[in-house]
Design a protein around this motif. Structure first.
Motif, PDB file in Angstrom:
ATOM      1  N   LEU A  60       0.817  -1.215   0.000  1.00 13.54           N
ATOM      2  CA  LEU A  60       0.000   0.000   0.000  1.00 13.54           C
ATOM      3  C   LEU A  60       0.851   1.266   0.000  1.00 13.54           C
ATOM      4  N   ALA A  61       1.930   1.257   0.784  1.00 10.00           N
ATOM      5  CA  ALA A  61       2.818   2.431   0.809  1.00 10.00           C
ATOM      6  C   ALA A  61       3.413   2.684  -0.574  1.00 10.00           C
ATOM      7  N   PHE A  62       3.823   1.609  -1.270  1.00 14.57           N
ATOM      8  CA  PHE A  62       4.393   1.781  -2.613  1.00 14.57           C
ATOM      9  C   PHE A  62       3.355   2.355  -3.577  1.00 14.57           C
ATOM     10  N   VAL A  63       2.128   1.845  -3.513  1.00 16.84           N
ATOM     11  CA  VAL A  63       1.069   2.316  -4.418  1.00 16.84           C
ATOM     12  C   VAL A  63       0.705   3.761  -4.101  1.00 16.84           C
ATOM     13  N   ILE A  64       0.427   4.053  -2.837  1.00 18.73           N
ATOM     14  CA  ILE A  64       0.006   5.405  -2.463  1.00 18.73           C
ATOM     15  C   ILE A  64       1.117   6.414  -2.737  1.00 18.73           C
ATOM     16  N   GLY A  65       2.364   6.077  -2.377  1.00 15.79           N
ATOM     17  CA  GLY A  65       3.484   6.966  -2.667  1.00 15.79           C
ATOM     18  C   GLY A  65       3.647   7.206  -4.156  1.00 15.79           C
ATOM     19  N   GLN A  79      14.674  -2.826  -3.580  1.00 18.96           N
ATOM     20  CA  GLN A  79      14.097  -2.009  -2.509  1.00 18.96           C
ATOM     21  C   GLN A  79      15.160  -1.200  -1.785  1.00 18.96           C
ATOM     22  N   ILE A  80      16.324  -1.763  -1.584  1.00 22.10           N
ATOM     23  CA  ILE A  80      17.417  -1.011  -0.965  1.00 22.10           C
ATOM     24  C   ILE A  80      17.836   0.148  -1.875  1.00 22.10           C
ATOM     25  N   ILE A  81      17.971  -0.135  -3.170  1.00 21.47           N
ATOM     26  CA  ILE A  81      18.355   0.914  -4.126  1.00 21.47           C
ATOM     27  C   ILE A  81      17.305   2.019  -4.160  1.00 21.47           C
ATOM     28  N   LEU A  82      16.030   1.643  -4.233  1.00 18.94           N
ATOM     29  CA  LEU A  82      14.975   2.655  -4.284  1.00 18.94           C
ATOM     30  C   LEU A  82      14.869   3.431  -2.974  1.00 18.94           C
ATOM     31  N   GLY A  83      15.031   2.742  -1.848  1.00 20.29           N
ATOM     32  CA  GLY A  83      15.025   3.442  -0.565  1.00 20.29           C
ATOM     33  C   GLY A  83      16.138   4.469  -0.493  1.00 20.29           C
ATOM     34  N   LEU A  84      17.332   4.079  -0.924  1.00 20.56           N
ATOM     35  CA  LEU A  84      18.456   5.019  -0.943  1.00 20.56           C
ATOM     36  C   LEU A  84      18.212   6.155  -1.930  1.00 20.56           C
ATOM     37  N   HIS A  85      17.602   5.840  -3.066  1.00 17.62           N
ATOM     38  CA  HIS A  85      17.275   6.879  -4.052  1.00 17.62           C
ATOM     39  C   HIS A  85      16.352   7.922  -3.426  1.00 17.62           C
ATOM     40  N   TYR A  86      15.323   7.470  -2.740  1.00 21.50           N
ATOM     41  CA  TYR A  86      14.398   8.417  -2.102  1.00 21.50           C
ATOM     42  C   TYR A  86      15.090   9.219  -1.000  1.00 21.50           C
ATOM     43  N   ILE A  87      16.014   8.607  -0.277  1.00 19.75           N
ATOM     44  CA  ILE A  87      16.745   9.349   0.763  1.00 19.75           C
ATOM     45  C   ILE A  87      17.619  10.427   0.134  1.00 19.75           C
ATOM     46  N   PHE A  88      18.430  10.043  -0.847  1.00 22.45           N
ATOM     47  CA  PHE A  88      19.418  10.977  -1.402  1.00 22.45           C
ATOM     48  C   PHE A  88      18.810  11.997  -2.362  1.00 22.45           C
ATOM     49  N   ASN A  89      17.597  11.738  -2.845  1.00 20.94           N
ATOM     50  CA  ASN A  89      16.964  12.671  -3.773  1.00 20.94           C
ATOM     51  C   ASN A  89      15.699  13.302  -3.181  1.00 20.94           C
ATOM     52  N   ARG A  90      15.553  13.241  -1.873  1.00 21.91           N
ATOM     53  CA  ARG A  90      14.318  13.731  -1.253  1.00 21.91           C
ATOM     54  C   ARG A  90      14.106  15.225  -1.482  1.00 21.91           C
ATOM     55  N   TYR A 105       0.621  12.249  -9.273  1.00 26.93           N
ATOM     56  CA  TYR A 105      -0.387  13.308  -9.241  1.00 26.93           C
ATOM     57  C   TYR A 105       0.226  14.673  -8.953  1.00 26.93           C
ATOM     58  N   ARG A 106       1.095  14.743  -7.944  1.00 28.86           N
ATOM     59  CA  ARG A 106       1.634  16.033  -7.502  1.00 28.86           C
ATOM     60  C   ARG A 106       2.972  16.374  -8.140  1.00 28.86           C
ATOM     61  N   LYS A 107       3.624  15.404  -8.732  1.00 24.88           N
ATOM     62  CA  LYS A 107       4.973  15.570  -9.313  1.00 24.88           C
ATOM     63  C   LYS A 107       6.017  15.877  -8.244  1.00 24.88           C
ATOM     64  N   SER A 108       5.643  15.649  -6.988  1.00 29.30           N
ATOM     65  CA  SER A 108       6.538  15.844  -5.852  1.00 29.30           C
ATOM     66  C   SER A 108       5.969  15.045  -4.687  1.00 29.30           C
ATOM     67  N   LEU A 109       6.753  14.936  -3.627  1.00 25.46           N
ATOM     68  CA  LEU A 109       6.307  14.186  -2.459  1.00 25.46           C
ATOM     69  C   LEU A 109       6.433  15.038  -1.201  1.00 25.46           C
ATOM     70  N   PRO A 110       5.379  15.067  -0.396  1.00 22.71           N
ATOM     71  CA  PRO A 110       5.532  15.687   0.918  1.00 22.71           C
ATOM     72  C   PRO A 110       6.571  14.884   1.720  1.00 22.71           C
TER      73      PRO A 110
END
Length: 160
Positions: free
Chosen positions: A84-89, A143-154, A95-100
């Motif tokens: 669910l987190a993957f889908v909602i995120g 998942q590790i790569i994507l998690g790191l991607h979200y951290i470093f590109n937040r 939709y927003r082209k960005s993430l809170p």
């Protein structure tokens, strides 16, 4: 450059939605059928006896197997929540082209939580399950790569 960035996010979201499908499919099946919970104790006993990792076998025998129902509920709930987190995120990003910021950190937690579940399955069944050497390790790595991607590109993903 903007077009390359857009293309990379399309691939990121496709991978994220594929992982979401895997987690939701697996978790939902564990909730809707009784086989998972009915057979979990026996499955864990088999894993504990056959695992290549003695300390992990001890963990299964001494901690998990005596609390099979609790761990079974954690597993199937965790799988659904990660999916669910993957889908909602992903939908929020589309939709927003960005993430809170809170959504970014929920996604990061879900990516690392998913990787942890995959790695636990690998440790338990690595010697006995071909999927552990294939799909579970691949999912962990992604998942590790994507998690790191979200951290470093937040900051690039943050709501302006």
């Amino acid at each position: 450059m903007q077009n390359e960035k857009k293309t990379s996010y399309v691939w990121l979201l496709l991978i994220q939605f594929a992982l979401a499908f895997e987690w939701l499919h697996s978790g939902w099946g564990k909730w809707t059928g009784s086989a998972f919970m009915d057979n979990l104790g026996k499955t864990l006993e088999g894993f504990a006896a056959k695992t290549q990792y003695d300390s992990y076998g001890s963990f299964l025998t001494n901690t998990v197997i005596p609390n099979t129902e609790v761990f079974g509920n954690i597993i199937r709930s965790g799988e659904v929540l990660v999916g669910l987190a993957f889908v909602i995120g992903g939908i929020v990003l589309l939709y927003r082209k960005s993430l809170p910021t809170p959504v970014t950190w929920i996604l990061v937690a879900a990516f690392f939580g998913g990787a942890l579940m995959n790695l636990n399955f690998f440790l338990a069944s690595g010697a006995t399950s071909p999927s552990a050497w294939g799909l579970n390790l691949l999912m962990s790595l992604l998942q590790i790569i994507l998690g790191l991607h979200y951290i470093f590109n937040r900051k690039d993903l943050a709501v302006a």
